[in-house]
Design an enzyme around this catalytic site. Structure first.
Site, short mmCIF file in Angstrom:
data_model
loop_
_atom_site.label_atom_id
_atom_site.label_comp_id
_atom_site.label_asym_id
_atom_site.label_seq_id
_atom_site.Cartn_x
_atom_site.Cartn_y
_atom_site.Cartn_z
N ASN B 108 0.83 -1.22 0.00
CA ASN B 108 0.00 0.00 0.00
C ASN B 108 0.86 1.26 0.00
OD1 ASN B 108 -1.23 -2.24 1.88
ND2 ASN B 108 -2.90 -1.30 0.73
N ASP B 319 2.53 -5.05 12.79
CA ASP B 319 1.61 -4.18 12.06
C ASP B 319 2.10 -2.74 12.12
OD1 ASP B 319 -0.48 -3.56 10.44
OD2 ASP B 319 -2.03 -3.66 12.00
N GLY B 338 -3.53 3.38 12.40
CA GLY B 338 -2.31 2.59 12.54
C GLY B 338 -1.34 3.13 13.57
#
Lengths: 317, 437
Positions: B108, B319, B338
């Site tokens: 991404n 993550d 995030g």
């Protein structure tokens, strides 16, 4: 005589007013007692005081509003403050400036109080951490609208003389309503039995844990209630996304002469406005002077906001 | 004697006096690790002592713990397009300070890594700029739009270790069906981020009492369940290689378990954030805790830990999603999603060991052996011939996460001021000491 016994009151001493969840019962009592004198003042010929003389109040409204904005403007002016309304359609926010940047810009102008309305929940909290002046939340997203709940409590107290023990039903789009949330906090705290009535698609998750009774039909929900608080229904939510149609909503959830019979005979009707006549409430019922106290709500709004402005200004000293 | 690119003489290296845990080879013993001139492990275990390593550079680690360098299975690097959030150099510094030596990066970026030329470009960038080993995933669909599948075969030839739409989930059933089918044909790993777009539309937080209180649109946990159920149903038609990237809901484990009982093969992962935090930690709109999937209830967190314990969940990932200050200085509704976390990843995972929830070897297996196996990476163990990527840690050392000490370019840690126990003291990459406290 004070509205509530003064020994029940404790002065609200915080710098900001961001939500009913931050208030205690004695603080609410204090704010409502303070409001009472302003109700009387507002009915007099000369309504002007100089309590806030030399103070600057900025009303920063990111969402359109007529009654809340004018109510705050009038409240500030009657107390003698210099009031400025920030017109958001002309403001830098449309040019990509963030909320915090706007806040810092305004902060540099040394206002004493910022009244903010914003479409995002928590916007007032965010702002309050970045500016030096007091912040009043005039509605943030779906979260809180504390002055609305205070003025509603004031209206009930003035009209019925008590809040404790009353059965109060809040009906309509509970999920997206900051008015519902603030009222639930305040009225349950003050000892009312609060019910929420909505189609299940407009009921927020775990709302029963707020200490309210949950109903998905008007007949059961309105049974024996003293006060019916109708919420504004956004038209865009009735196109099949939450509700099949306005017609279906009116049939099952709007307040009309048929459904009001489920409530107590003398049950009163409230609405935070602006109303959608013929959608969530029958037009003539909204104007029924024996039932509707919607106009009184508007009147109390100015008084309660004057009290809030006064108290926060005192807290700055 | 070999010389490396710096012109510096290469010699053998020995790490001695350490407790060695290598779950792949079932090793848990005191001893040493001998590394040859090429940076490969020559010997490992109790037989390697100061006395028998000969002419080497010796690191006496004084009874600390040596584990294979951590393999982080879900990392967002900023290159290309978001270099202001993180670049390969800053990512590497952050990683090695946390004992991470290999990462699996998400596609991404801007542009999306969905074609051979972009993939080739980042491979080169990574080779030139990154200290740690970058293993890239390419996207499943073009521009992660969920409509057309990418060149699985060509991208795999160029080194893609798998395919995922990263922060996006493939929604269309027919597209997912083709992905499983063609993915099986090309024998590639398919990695899904399990979240239904419609059910999670505009959501920013777990759908629960907290969402109601904060006045925020919630994402129900069944937004995750419906995708997992659909994917596993489709997977059972093809038996392709399938991995669920991050789980957030305890109930997902029931669904997964059911299919595992039917002998369907696939793997799953969870982020360390979801093992350590829950929705209550969001408090009053802490934007650094706005994650995707959202933090859920304490029960979910406990169930996810159980999932690690009983092997339903295979890997733990950081993550790591660096976000610049400006994207987090907004209202909760508007701010970016995030948390940065690669450097606190291992220490935070050790919290579950110190509080008795998980045993040490299980945690280590989930961050070394298992991710290496799933992504087919030559890492995750200390056996002879493996690259000497090693983390040396003081298992008990207390420390506090401080924003100013964060190496990553973005400081959006979800655990600021948290007290942790266990810290990486040295990191070796191909036998070379690249980090030391």
């Amino acid at each position: 005589m004070a509205l509530f016994k003064t020994k029940q009151a404790v002065k609200y001493e915080k710098k900001h007013l961001l939500g009913i969840q931050d208030l205690s019962i004695p603080e609410i009592v204090h704010i409502l007692n303070e409001s009472q004198s302003f109700v009387e003042l507002n009915r007099k010929e000369n309504k002007k005081l100089s309590l806030l003389k030399g103070k600057t109040q900025i009303n920063l409204f990111f969402e359109s509003s007529t009654r809340t904005l004018s109510s705050f403007e009038l409240a500030g002016k009657r107390l003698g403050a210099d009031v400025m309304n920030m017109n958001v359609s002309n403001s830098a926010i449309k040019k990509g400036e963030t909320l915090i940047d706007t806040a810092m810009t305004l902060n540099a102008m040394h206002p004493d109080i910022l009244v903010i309305r914003h479409g995002n929940s928590g916007a007032a909290n965010l702002l309050s951490r970045k500016v030096n002046c007091s912040v009043i939340n005039a509605g943030d997203g779906w979260r809180e609208h504390p002055t609305q709940a205070l003025l509603d409590a004031m209206t009930i107290k003035m009209k019925i003389g008590k809040i404790e023990g009353l059965k109060i039903a809040i009906c309509g789009d509970i999920m997206h309503s900051r008015v519902a949330r603030s009222n639930i906090y305040l009225l349950t705290m003050m000892g009312a039995e609060v019910r929420v009535i909505a189609p299940s698609t407009l009921m927020p998750k775990d709302i029963s844990q707020f200490g309210v009774k949950v109903y998905t039909n008007m007949e059961d929900g309105l049974k024996d209630v003293d006060i019916i608080m109708m919420l504004r229904m956004q038209l865009e939510r009735m196109d099949g996304s939450y509700i099949p149609s306005t017609r279906e909503y009116y049939e099952f959830f709007a307040l009309d002469y048929k459904k009001i019979k489920y409530a107590k005979d003398n049950a009163l009707i409230m609405h935070p406005g602006p109303m959608n006549r013929g959608i969530e409430i029958d037009a003539s019922l909204a104007d029924d002077i024996n039932r509707s106290i919607i106009v009184q709500q508007v009147e109390m709004g100015v008084a309660v906001r004057m009290a809030c402005l006064k108290i926060l200004m005192e807290n700055q000293k | 004697m070999l010389k490396n690119i710096d012109g510096e003489s290469k010699m053998k290296v020995a790490i001695i006096n350490v407790r060695i845990i290598d779950t792949k080879n079932n090793i848990d013993e005191f001893g040493g690790i001998l590394i040859n001139e090429k940076g490969l492990i020559e010997a490992c275990g109790s037989k390697v002592t100061k006395g028998n390593v000969g002419d080497t550079k010796i690191y006496d680690c004084k009874n600390k713990l040596a584990i294979p360098g951590v393999v982080d299975g879900r990392v967002f690097a900023g290159e290309p397009g978001f270099e202001y959030k993180e670049n390969y150099r800053t990512l590497s510094q952050a990683a090695i300070s946390g004992g991470v030596t290999s990462v699996v990066t998400m596609p991404n970026t801007n542009p999306i890594i969905d074609n051979v030329s972009t993939f080739d470009f980042i491979q080169r960038r990574a080779r030139d700029k990154s200290l740690i080993k970058i293993h890239s995933l390419a996207s499943l669909t073009k521009n992660v739009e969920g409509n057309e599948i990418t060149e699985f075969g060509l991208l795999k030839l160029n080194g893609a270790v798998g395919f995922t739409d990263g922060i996006q989930c493939v929604q269309k059933n027919d597209v997912m069906d083709k992905i499983f089918d063609y993915g099986k044909n090309q024998d590639v790993l398919i990695v899904q981020f399990p979240q239904d777009n419609e059910l999670s539309k505009n959501g920013v937080i777990n759908e629960s009492l907290i969402a109601t209180k904060l006045g925020l649109k919630g994402i129900p946990d069944y937004a995750e369940h419906v995708i997992i159920e659909r994917d596993l149903r489709l997977l059972s038609q093809y038996n392709s290689k399938y991995h669920i990237s991050v789980l957030s809901s305890g109930k997902s484990l029931e669904i997964i378990n059911e299919w595992k009982n039917k002998k369907l093969n696939f793997t799953t992962g969870v982020s360390i954030n979801h093992l350590s935090l829950n929705e209550n930690d969001i408090g009053e709109f802490k934007t650094f805790l706005k994650l995707s999937p959202p933090l859920r209830k304490e029960d979910d967190r406990i169930n996810l830990i159980e999932g690690i314990k009983n092997g339903i969940i295979d890997i733990i990932v950081s993550d790591h999603k660096p976000e610049d200050e400006e994207s987090k200085r907004l209202t909760f509704q508007k701010c970016a999603t995030g948390a940065s976390g690669i450097e606190t990843f291992l220490s935070l995972a050790l919290e579950q060991y110190h509080n008795g929830n998980l045993d040490l070897k299980t945690i280590i297996k989930c961050v070394t052996e298992n991710p290496a196996k799933i992504f087919g990476i030559n890492a995750g163990s200390l056996e002879k011939g493996m690259p000497a990527d090693i983390a040396i840690l003081d298992l008990n050392k207390p420390w506090v996460v401080k924003r100013e000490n964060i190496q990553s370019k973005s400081k959006n840690t979800a655990i600021e001021d948290k007290k942790l126990q266990g810290k990486v003291e040295k990191t070796f990459l191909n036998g070379k000491l690249v980090f030391e406290i």
